[in-house]
Motif scaffolding. Structure first.
Motif, PDB file in Angstrom:
ATOM      1  N   ALA A  67       0.826  -1.218   0.000  1.00 53.62           N
ATOM      2  CA  ALA A  67       0.000   0.000   0.000  1.00 53.62           C
ATOM      3  C   ALA A  67       0.860   1.267   0.000  1.00 53.62           C
ATOM      4  O   ALA A  67       0.558   2.228  -0.711  1.00 53.62           O
ATOM      5  CB  ALA A  67      -0.935  -0.006   1.205  1.00 53.62           C
ATOM      6  N   ASP A  68       1.937   1.277   0.790  1.00 50.64           N
ATOM      7  CA  ASP A  68       2.776   2.490   0.870  1.00 50.64           C
ATOM      8  C   ASP A  68       3.440   2.787  -0.470  1.00 50.64           C
ATOM      9  O   ASP A  68       3.469   3.935  -0.922  1.00 50.64           O
ATOM     10  CB  ASP A  68       3.836   2.329   1.960  1.00 50.64           C
ATOM     11  N   ALA A  69       3.956   1.748  -1.102  1.00 53.65           N
ATOM     12  CA  ALA A  69       4.620   1.935  -2.399  1.00 53.65           C
ATOM     13  C   ALA A  69       3.596   2.414  -3.438  1.00 53.65           C
ATOM     14  O   ALA A  69       3.899   3.304  -4.250  1.00 53.65           O
ATOM     15  CB  ALA A  69       5.266   0.623  -2.850  1.00 53.65           C
ATOM     16  N   ALA A  70       2.398   1.850  -3.410  1.00 54.42           N
ATOM     17  CA  ALA A  70       1.360   2.253  -4.370  1.00 54.42           C
ATOM     18  C   ALA A  70       1.013   3.721  -4.157  1.00 54.42           C
ATOM     19  O   ALA A  70       0.877   4.494  -5.112  1.00 54.42           O
ATOM     20  CB  ALA A  70       0.119   1.376  -4.198  1.00 54.42           C
ATOM     21  N   ARG A  71       0.869   4.101  -2.884  1.00 54.95           N
ATOM     22  CA  ARG A  71       0.518   5.493  -2.570  1.00 54.95           C
ATOM     23  C   ARG A  71       1.592   6.440  -3.100  1.00 54.95           C
ATOM     24  O   ARG A  71       1.282   7.453  -3.737  1.00 54.95           O
ATOM     25  CB  ARG A  71       0.368   5.647  -1.053  1.00 54.95           C
ATOM     26  N   ARG A  72       2.847   6.095  -2.882  1.00 52.89           N
ATOM     27  CA  ARG A  72       3.945   6.962  -3.356  1.00 52.89           C
ATOM     28  C   ARG A  72       3.917   7.099  -4.872  1.00 52.89           C
ATOM     29  O   ARG A  72       4.059   8.192  -5.421  1.00 52.89           O
ATOM     30  CB  ARG A  72       5.301   6.387  -2.907  1.00 52.89           C
ATOM     31  N   ARG A  73       3.717   5.963  -5.553  1.00 57.38           N
ATOM     32  CA  ARG A  73       3.707   6.017  -7.032  1.00 57.38           C
ATOM     33  C   ARG A  73       2.567   6.888  -7.551  1.00 57.38           C
ATOM     34  O   ARG A  73       2.744   7.669  -8.491  1.00 57.38           O
ATOM     35  CB  ARG A  73       3.580   4.603  -7.600  1.00 57.38           C
ATOM     36  N   LEU A  74       1.406   6.772  -6.932  1.00 61.59           N
ATOM     37  CA  LEU A  74       0.255   7.550  -7.405  1.00 61.59           C
ATOM     38  C   LEU A  74       0.444   9.042  -7.081  1.00 61.59           C
ATOM     39  O   LEU A  74       0.084   9.906  -7.890  1.00 61.59           O
ATOM     40  CB  LEU A  74      -1.046   6.999  -6.803  1.00 61.59           C
ATOM     41  N   GLU A  75       1.036   9.325  -5.932  1.00 66.59           N
ATOM     42  CA  GLU A  75       1.309  10.739  -5.591  1.00 66.59           C
ATOM     43  C   GLU A  75       2.333  11.331  -6.560  1.00 66.59           C
ATOM     44  O   GLU A  75       2.154  12.461  -7.038  1.00 66.59           O
ATOM     45  CB  GLU A  75       1.843  10.838  -4.154  1.00 66.59           C
ATOM     46  N   ASP A  76       3.375  10.558  -6.850  1.00 64.34           N
ATOM     47  CA  ASP A  76       4.399  11.048  -7.784  1.00 64.34           C
ATOM     48  C   ASP A  76       3.792  11.304  -9.159  1.00 64.34           C
ATOM     49  O   ASP A  76       4.108  12.308  -9.814  1.00 64.34           O
ATOM     50  CB  ASP A  76       5.537  10.017  -7.912  1.00 64.34           C
ATOM     51  N   ALA A  77       2.917  10.387  -9.595  1.00 69.29           N
ATOM     52  CA  ALA A  77       2.301  10.549 -10.917  1.00 69.29           C
ATOM     53  C   ALA A  77       1.453  11.824 -10.946  1.00 69.29           C
ATOM     54  O   ALA A  77       1.463  12.571 -11.928  1.00 69.29           O
ATOM     55  CB  ALA A  77       1.439   9.331 -11.252  1.00 69.29           C
ATOM     56  N   ALA A  78       0.723  12.079  -9.864  1.00 69.68           N
ATOM     57  CA  ALA A  78      -0.127  13.279  -9.826  1.00 69.68           C
ATOM     58  C   ALA A  78       0.743  14.537  -9.836  1.00 69.68           C
ATOM     59  O   ALA A  78       0.452  15.504 -10.552  1.00 69.68           O
ATOM     60  CB  ALA A  78      -1.026  13.246  -8.589  1.00 69.68           C
ATOM     61  N   ARG A  79       1.823  14.516  -9.033  1.00 66.16           N
ATOM     62  CA  ARG A  79       2.700  15.703  -9.002  1.00 66.16           C
ATOM     63  C   ARG A  79       3.326  15.935 -10.364  1.00 66.16           C
ATOM     64  O   ARG A  79       3.414  17.068 -10.840  1.00 66.16           O
ATOM     65  CB  ARG A  79       3.783  15.539  -7.934  1.00 66.16           C
ATOM     66  N   ALA A  80       3.749  14.849 -11.014  1.00 62.79           N
ATOM     67  CA  ALA A  80       4.348  14.973 -12.353  1.00 62.79           C
ATOM     68  C   ALA A  80       3.334  15.580 -13.325  1.00 62.79           C
ATOM     69  O   ALA A  80       3.703  16.249 -14.291  1.00 62.79           O
ATOM     70  CB  ALA A  80       4.804  13.598 -12.848  1.00 62.79           C
ATOM     71  N   ALA A  81       2.042  15.333 -13.074  1.00 64.89           N
ATOM     72  CA  ALA A  81       1.002  15.876 -13.973  1.00 64.89           C
ATOM     73  C   ALA A  81       0.610  17.293 -13.576  1.00 64.89           C
ATOM     74  O   ALA A  81      -0.258  17.892 -14.206  1.00 64.89           O
ATOM     75  CB  ALA A  81      -0.214  14.958 -13.957  1.00 64.89           C
TER      76      ALA A  81
END
Ligand code: NAD
Ligand code: MG
Length: 389
Positions: free
Chosen positions: A62-76
């Motif tokens: 869950a933590d890794a998934a959360r980080r990836r989704l947050e990074d993707a949103a910030r990149a967007a």
């Protein structure tokens, strides 16, 4: 500008909802996305859509998934991405993201909670998840009486919505939903149809469960239950017919003898858009049919005895209470077993019948009660599948 949350964004309905939103960037802004377990696909959508809210129901880490989704949103370009991971994340996103409209494109009874959460905060529910009404019709109606609104996305119900035009049930003599007949309509021995045969739907490209349900006409049974709650119509006024051309999607007969039918190309983007644009009609992605395309249409009764899953759904709908909840849960398990190669198609209705024989329906009281019936029926269906294997 209307803000939109898309639940089940990685699925067939979800993907088409995003397409519609992108075609109407000037009026619709997608602010929230949810998915079941496909992290890679959701991450790609987050980069494309840049939503403020993202929810993932199941993740190995869950933590890794959360980080990836947050990074993707910030990149967007999203400044403060909110990411929810874990069971119930989609319903929380429906409750907390604040979107004006929630498109519920989740598959299965698990979608009910998100529907109730949407209505509880007074938002519009664009409902594709028919299981919400099949399983929890009375709860959804009770929620609607307190606030919020519901516009159906299921194509036949979107059509019926237009035909009925908001008139009270007392003015309606009969509502007819059409069925294309599914992938096996000309199959000589449907019980032994292969996975590939079943998944080759002649008209609609949809998720796997609904495609299997369509081949069995079980989907049409679910849709009659859905219509029963959506339009507050009793069983004698509800029917389904086979209409191979799939141009007319619903027909309403009024008590004065008026018949109103809706016709459109078989393209889910139309009902999805209507649920977003309602009460307006916006320029769409689907060209209208020509009236001449309506020449020579056929409407036939559903052949008696050929579709046991349809009969089981109707019996559960008529029995009411928790019966459709048990019916749906049994079907979800049986269809998954068929898709995994653990059961033949003929065994799907057999499994459902086993579960329904053992179920004693009770009036619906609460979500907790439905969850318990759902869990019991899944276990009973798993045992029935295992005994046969
Ligand atoms: P699908 O399998 O293509 O997509 C289902 C979506 O639900 C995916 O995004 C998946 O990640 C998500 N999901 C699965 N399990 C979840 C869970 N536990 N929590 C949260 N999300 C979860 O299915 P679909 O064909 O898009 O159908 C979605 C719903 O719409 C179903 O209720 C179906 O009956 C209804 N519907 C679909 C169509 C169609 O054309 N596809 C037409 C009418 C109605
Ligand atoms: Mg439908």
């Amino acid at each position: 500008m209307r803000t939109v949350a898309v639940l089940g964004a990685t699925g067939s309905i979800g993907g088409q909802a995003l397409e519609v939103a992108e075609a109407h960037r000037d009026r619709l802004r997608v602010t929230a996305l949810s998915a079941g377990s496909r992290l890679d696909a959701l991450e790609a959508l987050v980069r494309r859509v840049a939503p403020e809210w993202t929810a993932l129901e199941r993740a190995d880490d869950a933590d890794a998934a959360r980080r990836r989704l947050e990074d993707a949103a910030r990149a967007a370009g999203v400044r403060q991405p909110r990411v929810l991971v874990g069971v119930g994340a989609g319903a929380r996103l429906a409750a907390e993201s604040g979107a004006d409209i929630v498109v519920n494109g989740i598959v299965g009874a698990v979608g009910l909670e998100a529907s109730l959460a949407t209505l509880a905060r007074g938002a519009r529910l664009a409902l594709a998840n028919k299981e919400s009404l099949v399983v929890g019709g009375p709860l959804v109606r009770a929620a609607l009486a307190r606030g919020g609104s519901l516009v159906p996305v299921d194509s036949e119900h979107s059509a019926a919505w237009l035909c009925l035009g908001g008139r009270p049930a007392a003015e309606v003599a009969r509502l007819t939903l059409t069925a294309s007949g599914g992938a096996l309509r000309d199959h000589p021995d449907w019980r032994r149809a292969t996975r590939d045969e079943v998944l080759a739907h002649p008209v609609w490209a949809m998720g796997q469960r609904i495609t299997v349900d369509s081949a069995l006409l079980f989907n049409k049974g679910l849709e009659l239950i859905e219509a029963r709650w959506l339009f507050d119509l009793d069983w004698p006024r509800l029917e389904a017919v086979v209409h191979r051309e799939a141009r007319v999607h619903a027909i309403a007969a009024f008590t004065d003898g008026t018949l109103i039918a809706q016709a459109a190309r078989a393209d889910m983007r139309l009902p999805i858009q209507l649920a977003l644009s309602w009460p307006e009609h916006w320029p769409g992605l689907t060209p209208a049919l020509d009236p001449r395309d309506l020449a020579g249409l056929s409407f036939e009764p559903i052949p008696a005895g050929r579709h046991p899953a349809f009969d089981l759904a109707l019996a559960a709908g008529r029995a009411g209470g928790t019966a459709p909840c048990a019916l749906n849960a049994a079907d979800e398990v049986a269809v998954a077993a068929f898709l995994d190669g653990r059961a033949t198609l003929g065994e799907v209705p057999q499994t459902i019948a086993r579960v329904m024989d053992a179920h004693r329906p009770e009036p619906i009281e609460s979500l907790a009660q439905l969850r318990a019936v759902d869990a019991w029926a899944r276990e009973a269906a798993r045992a029935a599948v295992a005994r046969r294997a």
